[in-house]
Scaffold this motif. Structure first.
Motif, PDB file in Angstrom:
ATOM      1  N   VAL A  27       0.880  -1.177   0.000  1.00 11.24           N
ATOM      2  CA  VAL A  27       0.000   0.000   0.000  1.00 11.24           C
ATOM      3  C   VAL A  27       0.913   1.222   0.000  1.00 11.24           C
ATOM      4  N   PRO A  28       0.565   2.257  -0.759  1.00 12.19           N
ATOM      5  CA  PRO A  28       1.444   3.423  -0.845  1.00 12.19           C
ATOM      6  C   PRO A  28       1.749   4.057   0.510  1.00 12.19           C
ATOM      7  N   SER A  29       0.840   3.938   1.489  1.00 10.81           N
ATOM      8  CA  SER A  29       1.127   4.521   2.800  1.00 10.81           C
ATOM      9  C   SER A  29       2.293   3.821   3.489  1.00 10.81           C
ATOM     10  N   ALA A  30       2.671   2.658   2.974  1.00  7.18           N
ATOM     11  CA  ALA A  30       3.812   1.934   3.547  1.00  7.18           C
ATOM     12  C   ALA A  30       5.056   2.087   2.676  1.00  7.18           C
ATOM     13  N   ALA A  31       5.107   3.192   1.911  1.00  6.58           N
ATOM     14  CA  ALA A  31       6.207   3.369   0.951  1.00  6.58           C
ATOM     15  C   ALA A  31       7.577   3.391   1.624  1.00  6.58           C
ATOM     16  N   GLU A  32       7.628   3.867   2.859  1.00  9.84           N
ATOM     17  CA  GLU A  32       8.922   3.912   3.550  1.00  9.84           C
ATOM     18  C   GLU A  32       9.227   2.599   4.259  1.00  9.84           C
ATOM     19  N   LEU A  33       8.235   1.740   4.373  1.00  8.24           N
ATOM     20  CA  LEU A  33       8.385   0.521   5.167  1.00  8.24           C
ATOM     21  C   LEU A  33       8.802  -0.681   4.321  1.00  8.24           C
ATOM     22  N   SER A  34       7.950  -1.056   3.382  1.00  7.19           N
ATOM     23  CA  SER A  34       8.171  -2.341   2.715  1.00  7.19           C
ATOM     24  C   SER A  34       9.002  -2.299   1.430  1.00  7.19           C
ATOM     25  N   PRO A  35       8.906  -1.270   0.578  1.00  8.63           N
ATOM     26  CA  PRO A  35       9.678  -1.330  -0.675  1.00  8.63           C
ATOM     27  C   PRO A  35      11.195  -1.516  -0.500  1.00  8.63           C
TER      28      PRO A  35
END
Lengths: 371, 222
Positions: free
Chosen positions: A50-58
């Protein structure tokens, strides 16, 4: 009627019993089983984004996808296609094939806990995606309520070759680790299902064994986290189990580790929970090797080098091992344990994820392996 | 044994198989793998079974605001024809609010523990209110766990969100966080459960009675 007729009738009855036994045995044998963590080559993986997790998972996905062989297919479950495009742009050029699964509803970036993959006897047959009855917190956490549907969303994809089933039991996928013969289950599964779906421990064990097609060891006592955070099978009835005391011995100021989790928890009570797991695994017939691990005082933020993905490819064991912004001696010690266990180590930086209570295995589910 | 004897035996064997196989084989074939539904698993309201009686515990009202002291309501029912002694421990657990980005909920903390000891007559139901001083914050979740005395596992009997869910989806910026101290190590020895209605003549009550007209004989272990 003489002795010949009696002997003939007895022979006929014996043959009938043999036929019935064979057919009955064959039809009752488990036709599917929980995918093992330590056997076969990774073939199809599932990640959520999900884009809101852009700093987390990518950042984690990028490292992993660049380390994986090109023949792996990765199903990317996303709220919509722009989210898929966003992830593709963030991870850059990678070898594995990325296949979008747009679902059209809220969800989180954590795929592991959503379902278990039950492998068929014939590895080319459809996989069963087994989802729990409910997600922990889905009543007050909209994205988690959406997570409840992602298993069936994936099975609905025309190319996924998967059936969807909902179990009456309450669990997270991370509550289980498995090898070829045994599934190890956290005590949380009993706490969530007892008095609601099963009467007692014995009924849960029976239900799990029937469902998962393997022997089940329900842990009596364990750290209050998912199983893949503190234990991992490494083949040949061997198990790695975390040990905070090993980590504490490697640094000058152990209490200051894992600052994001309020400092490290090296308390006797916490150590005892890890030791209890090791003892129960040994009692189940496994050789246990301990590996450094640092649990945070908040009970959730951990440095655990166990929470990786394993595969056997070309006769060699590979581990995609999470790494963190941790002192070098800790990572080196953990890598040494994996190498001693016979694995080639691929380091995957999971620094962006661990402060959200999970790591590499928590982000990546396995749909299919080639054994 | 002559060839003729063997032929007779073979003929008898074939005949007996012909008679028995059609009856037994289809049942074996149709048995198939055991399904989990065959185990009789079905969802029902969470209960703790204690010696034939059933104990349920819920929050005292449908919704608690942040900072409001929480009350638990325990309902014990004895559906059997014999008296039942219930000895159980009820725990109120706080699961603090955590970012929606998290993989799982924050670490649960036990905030209150109350022993519930009741003697139930056949067919009797009793309702007991358990007051606490526990206050939780917006976005927290309250869980009620229970275990029977001597039973090794706990059962989650209820869970509910507290206050309002924080509007900031990424953090804790506008959340009123109320620190809750874990229970003291010797708390289980303290009289923490307070039956709201004192002892009275024992009469069966209905399970949904908010205030028991009967005896909360719910003796609190000291």
């Amino acid at each position: 009627m003489d002795a010949r007729h009696i002997a003939g009738a007895a022979l006929g009855l014996a043959l009938t019993a043999a036929c019935v036994g064979l057919v009955d045995g064959a039809s009752r044998a488990p036709q599917r089983h929980l995918l093992a963590d330590d056997a076969g080559a990774l073939s199809e993986l599932v990640i959520h984004y999900v884009p809101s997790a852009a700093e987390l998972s990518p950042p984690v996905y990028r490292d992993l996808l660049r380390a994986l062989p090109d023949d792996v297919v990765v199903w990317v479950v996303v709220p919509d296609l722009p989210a898929f495009d966003d992830l593709v742009a963030r991870v850059g050029e990678v070898g594995p094939t990325l296949a979008p699964v747009p679902v059209g509803h809220a969800m989180t970036t954590w795929s592991r806990d959503r379902w278990l993959a039950l492998a068929p006897e014939d590895e080319d047959a459809p996989v069963t995606i087994l989802a729990p009855m409910g997600e922990d917190g889905d009543d007050e956490w909209p994205a988690r309520a959406g997570d409840r549907r992602t298993g069936s969303d994936l099975a609905d994809h025309p190319l996924a070759r998967a059936f969807f089933e909902r179990s009456p039991l309450y669990f997270d996928g991370g509550d289980f680790v498995a090898d070829a013969e045994t599934v190890f289950v956290t005590p949380r599964v009993l706490r969530r299902s007892a008095g609601r779906v099963v009467e007692d421990r014995a009924q849960l064990l029976r239900a799990l064994e029937v469902t998962l097609g393997k022997r089940v060891v329900l842990l009596d006592e364990a750290p209050e986290h998912h199983a893949g955070m503190f234990m991992m099978p490494v083949g040949g009835r061997r198990m790695l189990v975390g040990d905070p005391s090993l980590a504490a011995a490697l640094v000058d100021d152990p209490e200051a580790l894992v600052a994001a989790g309020g400092g490290a928890d090296f308390s006797a009570a916490t150590q005892a929970r890890f030791d209890a797991v090791a003892a129960q695994v040994e009692a189940a017939g496994y050789a246990v090797t301990r590996i450094p691990l640092v649990p945070g005082r908040d009970g959730r933020t951990w440095w655990t080098w166990l929470n990786g993905l394993l595969e056997t490819r070309g006769g060699e064991g590979h581990v995609y091992m999470p790494t963190f912004d941790a002192p070098a001696p800790l990572r080196a010690a953990a890598e040494a344990v994996w190498r001693d266990a016979g694995y080639i180590v691929h380091a995957i930086d999971a620094t962006s994820a661990y402060t959200h209570f999970g790591s590499l295995r928590c982000l990546v589910n396995v749909l299919r392996r080639k054994v | 044994m002559t060839r003729h004897d063997l032929a007779v035996i073979a003929k008898s064997a074939a005949l007996s198989m012909l008679l028995t196989l059609p009856v037994l084989l289809p049942a074996a074939v149709s048995a198939g793998p055991e399904k989990i539904v065959q185990l009789g698993l079905a969802e029902h309201a969470p209960t703790l079974k204690v010696g034939g009686a059933e104990l349920t515990v819920a929050l005292g009202k449908p919704h608690y605001a942040a900072g409001e002291a929480i009350v638990m309501v325990a309902t014990a029912t004895n559906p059997t024809d014999a008296p039942v002694h219930i000895a159980a421990t009820v725990q109120l657990v706080r699961v603090p609010y955590s970012s929606p980005m998290s993989r799982m909920r924050a670490m649960p903390t036990s905030t209150h523990e109350a022993p519930v000891v009741l003697d139930l007559k056949p067919g009797e139901t009793r309702v007991v209110r358990l007051k606490t001083h526990v206050k939780m914050g917006n976005g927290d979740s309250a869980q009620i766990l229970a275990s029977a005395k001597g039973q090794e596992h706990q059962v989650i009997l209820a869970a509910a969100g507290i206050g309002e869910r924080p509007k900031d989806p990424m953090g804790l910026g506008n959340v009123e966080l109320i620190p809750v101290a874990p229970i003291a190590p010797d708390a289980q020895d303290m009289p923490v459960a307070e039956p709201e209605v004192p002892t009275a003549p024992a009469e069966p009550t209905s399970a949904d009675a908010e205030v028991p007209t009967a005896p909360a004989v719910a003796a609190v272990e000291k």
